[in-house]
Motif scaffolding. Structure first.
Motif, short mmCIF file in Angstrom:
data_model
loop_
_atom_site.label_atom_id
_atom_site.label_comp_id
_atom_site.label_asym_id
_atom_site.label_seq_id
_atom_site.Cartn_x
_atom_site.Cartn_y
_atom_site.Cartn_z
N GLN A 1 34.51 52.32 39.72
CA GLN A 1 35.95 52.39 39.94
C GLN A 1 36.45 51.22 40.78
OE1 GLN A 1 37.92 54.35 38.18
NE2 GLN A 1 35.98 54.98 37.26
N PHE A 2 35.68 50.83 41.77
CA PHE A 2 36.03 49.69 42.62
C PHE A 2 36.14 48.42 41.77
CE2 PHE A 2 34.70 46.04 45.20
CZ PHE A 2 35.62 46.11 46.24
N LEU A 3 35.14 48.17 40.94
CA LEU A 3 35.14 46.97 40.10
C LEU A 3 36.26 47.02 39.06
CD1 LEU A 3 31.30 46.46 39.62
CD2 LEU A 3 32.87 45.02 40.96
N ARG B 1 36.87 41.41 31.40
CA ARG B 1 37.26 42.47 30.47
C ARG B 1 37.87 41.83 29.24
NH1 ARG B 1 42.19 45.37 32.16
NH2 ARG B 1 42.99 43.60 31.09
N LEU B 2 37.34 42.23 28.09
CA LEU B 2 37.87 41.74 26.82
C LEU B 2 38.94 42.70 26.34
CD1 LEU B 2 34.48 40.93 25.09
CD2 LEU B 2 35.99 39.34 26.30
N ASP B 3 39.96 42.17 25.76
CA ASP B 3 40.99 43.00 25.13
C ASP B 3 40.96 42.74 23.64
OD1 ASP B 3 42.02 44.16 27.50
OD2 ASP B 3 43.09 42.30 27.91
N VAL C 1 36.73 39.12 37.36
CA VAL C 1 36.44 39.20 38.79
C VAL C 1 35.09 38.54 39.04
CG1 VAL C 1 35.36 41.49 38.69
CG2 VAL C 1 36.40 40.73 40.80
N GLU C 2 35.02 37.82 40.14
CA GLU C 2 33.77 37.18 40.55
C GLU C 2 33.48 37.64 41.97
OE1 GLU C 2 32.58 32.64 41.25
OE2 GLU C 2 33.20 33.08 39.18
N ILE D 1 39.21 44.31 38.36
CA ILE D 1 39.36 43.71 37.03
C ILE D 1 40.75 43.99 36.47
CG2 ILE D 1 38.54 43.82 34.64
CD1 ILE D 1 35.75 44.45 35.85
N GLU D 2 41.29 45.15 36.77
CA GLU D 2 42.60 45.56 36.26
C GLU D 2 43.68 44.53 36.58
OE1 GLU D 2 44.99 49.13 37.84
OE2 GLU D 2 43.47 49.95 36.48
#
Length: 150
Positions: free
Chosen positions: A10-12, A70-72, A22-23, A16-17
């Motif tokens: 959930q944190f990651l 994240r791919l969309d 995110v790195e 990413i959201e």
């Protein structure tokens, strides 16, 4: 009560959201959650696989990092791309990951997801490997094509 893997996931996902990529340093993340770096590796492998629409890149060492993207699915051709990506064989775990990804991308409803999960279940298919994974892939692609028509 959520477990540590759920908390890390959930944190990651929150990170990413906002950015789509995110790195973060694995050691920093492990220290934040008070766990071993291997726990971070477990979460990355099980919660962020390509079937769920993520690319995870990792560099180990002193300046090492983890990059999660994240791919969309692009509108229109997204499901066709997914059908192509599946290939001729699909495990139950991969199918579940794809279903989760499709829900997250709002391509399918909870009801459609439940139907897809039921149809791709190993007990329902009742075949031995590798035939089961071949049939599952064909069924899954047929369902995606039906969804794409709407």
């Amino acid at each position: 009560m959520a477990n540590l893997a759920d908390d890390i996931e959930q944190f990651l996902k929150r990170l990413i959201e906002d950015r789509r990529t995110v790195e973060i340093q694995r050691a920093t993340l492990a220290a934040h959650f008070g766990c071993a770096p291997s726990q971070i590796n477990y979460v990355l492998a099980t919660r962020f696989p390509p079937e769920r629409g993520y690319i995870v890149e990792s560099r180990r060492g002193g300046g090492g990092y983890i990059r999660i993207t994240r791919l969309d699915l692009p509108a229109g051709s997204g499901l066709q791309e997914l059908i192509h990506r599946i290939g001729s064989s699909l495990s139950q775990n991969e199918a579940l990951n794809y279903i989760q990804f499709l829900k997250e991308q709002n391509f399918i409803t909870e009801r459609e997801a439940a139907l897809m999960e039921a149809v791709t279940d190993r007990e329902v298919l009742g075949l031995d490997l590798p035939a089961r994974d071949l049939v599952r892939a064909n069924l899954f692609k047929a369902m995606l094509l039906a969804i794409a028509r709407f």
